[in-house]
Design a protein around this motif. Structure first.
Motif, PDB file in Angstrom:
ATOM      1  N   VAL A   8       0.847  -1.195   0.000  1.00 62.36           N
ATOM      2  CA  VAL A   8       0.000   0.000   0.000  1.00 62.36           C
ATOM      3  C   VAL A   8       0.877   1.237   0.000  1.00 62.36           C
ATOM      4  N   THR A 513      -2.699  -3.038  -3.491  1.00 60.10           N
ATOM      5  CA  THR A 513      -3.761  -3.951  -3.094  1.00 60.10           C
ATOM      6  C   THR A 513      -5.043  -3.235  -2.687  1.00 60.10           C
ATOM      7  N   ASP A 514      -4.944  -1.954  -2.328  1.00 56.03           N
ATOM      8  CA  ASP A 514      -6.133  -1.218  -1.918  1.00 56.03           C
ATOM      9  C   ASP A 514      -6.764  -0.448  -3.071  1.00 56.03           C
TER      10      ASP A 514
END
Length: 532
Positions: A8, A513-514
């Motif tokens: 992230v 990933t976010d």
């Protein structure tokens, strides 16, 4: 090959998005500073306070040749030529009017405050708009309600700059600081359709549109200057297809960038005089066929306003010595102030077709302050977005990715190592050309950038987005270079790295990933990538 993992983003700089209203022709230039001479004896200043409508119309006599719609400022306030030989007082202080003259911002010596006064010209009423900082000055109107200003957000920001680029909606009172991380060195300019602002970040040219900030890609223009130490004072053409910047190296070059043909042309250059402000942007004639540029230099043979041909087909023509920025009122008529220290102001009328320069009888302390936009000829445009290719040049498919990439490019060009590493993953992939990747921390990356990869001072230049990067990687697709499970969004090639500026680099941006974006890897090629 080791593959950097996905993490992230540790810090993401966001840009406030303001809604784009329906737009109108090109904004007028900002008014001159209030003159120091005495007020004219032909008219008395009104006794009403600034926030109260004037009880009666105050007039003064001016030259019959003064064009209707001309605005000028004296110690007694702001005036507009309403009919032949008669000017009416609009306000008892200086005012930065919108190009359409229906609203304005009073200008006073102590104008740096946390509120913006907004004057309704028809009623004389004024209201205050709360600001998230201190107003430095407002410069360019995007449309009938939105104005671009400079704001300071902290006391320590006072200095040789004009604040953060901000846009204030004078109708709704909405205020957006568009570039909270950098200050401008010169006034911004708005495109004729009001969608785009050209501005500098401490001398580095940029564009803003709908929440996205993009570095102005000078190397993408054929014929552009090879060196660009300091770039300021933008000016859009009336049809929005051209943009002029002042490019400073040892001299000041007035460079025209054709946004459609993607070419650049130096129209003139001069050795500048040092002083405590910005160099004024050239002003376009309403039909876009001429530019009036003020040469700020010690050379008495050049210290004047010069008429420039945007096509480059004719040499610069001197209009007159010691003249200020031109106010165009028609294609064949420009008005200019004299600018001789300690002498009364004189207003001159210049006709390019004949070369005639004659004096216009206005008050001795008058300073030109614009012309009614509705009275200028309408410039036909093709409707084509001349800047779309610059904003779509990242190869990313969505606006958030473009915003992140623009942000990263800006920090790289500024050699902002803390800002760069704030956008990096932990661990971060570092890959010397034709060697093995290594995984390092952002702190270790900062050390490598400072002592090795950004140790020099050569200009960093990003390549065109259509550059064939696979040819530099022995036929390998750079988008697949980090492995099949790494969602690469963009690979950016640039040159000018290393102590001597001979190295090249590829910057890998991936999806986190976010759902955000991160800088995942850096591939460095000492002395450049090999081409077949």
């Amino acid at each position: 090959m080791m593959v950097p993992s996905k993490h992230v983003l540790s810090a993401l700089c966001t840009v406030l998005v303001l809604s784009a209203a329906a737009c109108s022709p090109s904004p007028a230039s900002a008014p001159s500073e209030p003159a120091a001479e005495a007020a004219p004896t032909t008219a008395a200043a009104p006794t009403n306070p600034p926030a109260t409508p004037t009880a009666s119309i105050v007039t003064l006599t001016v030259d019959d040749a003064a064009p209707v719609g001309l605005r000028f400022q004296t110690d007694a306030g702001m005036w507009r030529v309403a009919e032949a030989g008669v000017a009416q007082q609009l306000h008892d202080t200086g005012v930065l009017f919108s190009p359409w003259g229906d609203r304005g911002i009073p200008v006073a010596p102590d104008a740096r405050s946390d509120q913006l006064p907004m004057l309704d010209v028809a009623s004389g009423e004024m209201r205050l708009i709360d600001l998230p900082g201190r107003l430095v000055r407002c410069f360019a109107w995007l449309d009938r309600t939105r104005v671009a200003c400079g704001l300071h957000t902290a006391d320590e920001e006072d200095g040789p700059n004009i604040g953060h680029l901000s846009v204030i909606d004078t109708e709704s009172g909405t205020v957006g600081i568009l570039d909270p991380d950098h200050n401008m060195a010169s006034p911004p300019d708005a495109s004729p359709d009001g969608r785009t602002l050209a501005f500098d970040r401490a001398g580095v040219p940029h564009l803003w549109r709908n929440g996205t900030i993009k570095a102005f890609d000078i190397p993408a223009f054929e014929g552009a200057p090879a060196q660009t130490r300091y770039v300021t004072s933008p000016a859009f053409s009336p049809d929005g297809t051209k943009l002029v910047w002042l490019v400073a190296n040892d001299d000041i070059a007035i460079v025209l960038f054709d946004l459609v043909e993607r070419t650049a042309r130096t129209l003139a250059a001069y050795e500048p005089m040092g002083f405590g402000g910005w160099f004024p942007a050239p002003s376009w004639s309403p039909d876009g066929r001429l530019l009036a540029a003020q040469f700020v230099t010690f050379d008495p043979a050049l210290r004047a306003v010069h008429l420039l041909d945007p096509t480059g087909d004719s040499e610069p023509r001197m209009i007159g010595a010691d003249l200020g920025t031109a106010t165009w009122v028609e294609a064949d008529l420009a008005l200019l102030d004299t600018a001789v220290m300690g002498e009364p102001t004189r207003t001159m009328a210049y006709r390019p077709s004949t070369g005639d320069l004659t004096e216009l009888a206005l008050p001795a302390d008058a300073r030109l302050a614009g012309f009614d936009r509705d009275l200028l000829p309408v410039v036909a445009t093709s409707g084509e977005d001349a800047l779309a290719w610059l904003f779509d040049a990242t190869g990313a498919s969505d606006a958030p990715a473009k915003e992140f990439i623009d942000n990263l490019e800006t920090r790289v060009l500024a050699r902002d190592i803390p800002g760069m590493t704030a956008l990096a993953t932990d661990p971060f992939g570092l890959g010397p050309y034709r060697s093995e990747w290594s995984l390092i921390t952002p702190d270790e990356l900062a050390g490598q950038l400072k002592t090795v990869y950004l140790a020099g001072s050569s200009p960093l230049v990003f390549s065109s987005p259509d550059t064939d990067l696979s040819a530099m990687l022995d036929g390998v697709d750079p988008m697949a270079m980090l492995g099949p499970d790494v969602p690469v969004v963009a690979v950016l090639h640039s040159s000018g790295w290393g102590a001597e500026g001979n190295d090249e680099a590829m910057i890998f941006v991936t999806e986190s990933t976010d759902g955000g974006y991160v800088w995942s890897a850096l591939l460095i090629a000492p002395d450049g990538f090999a081409l077949p």
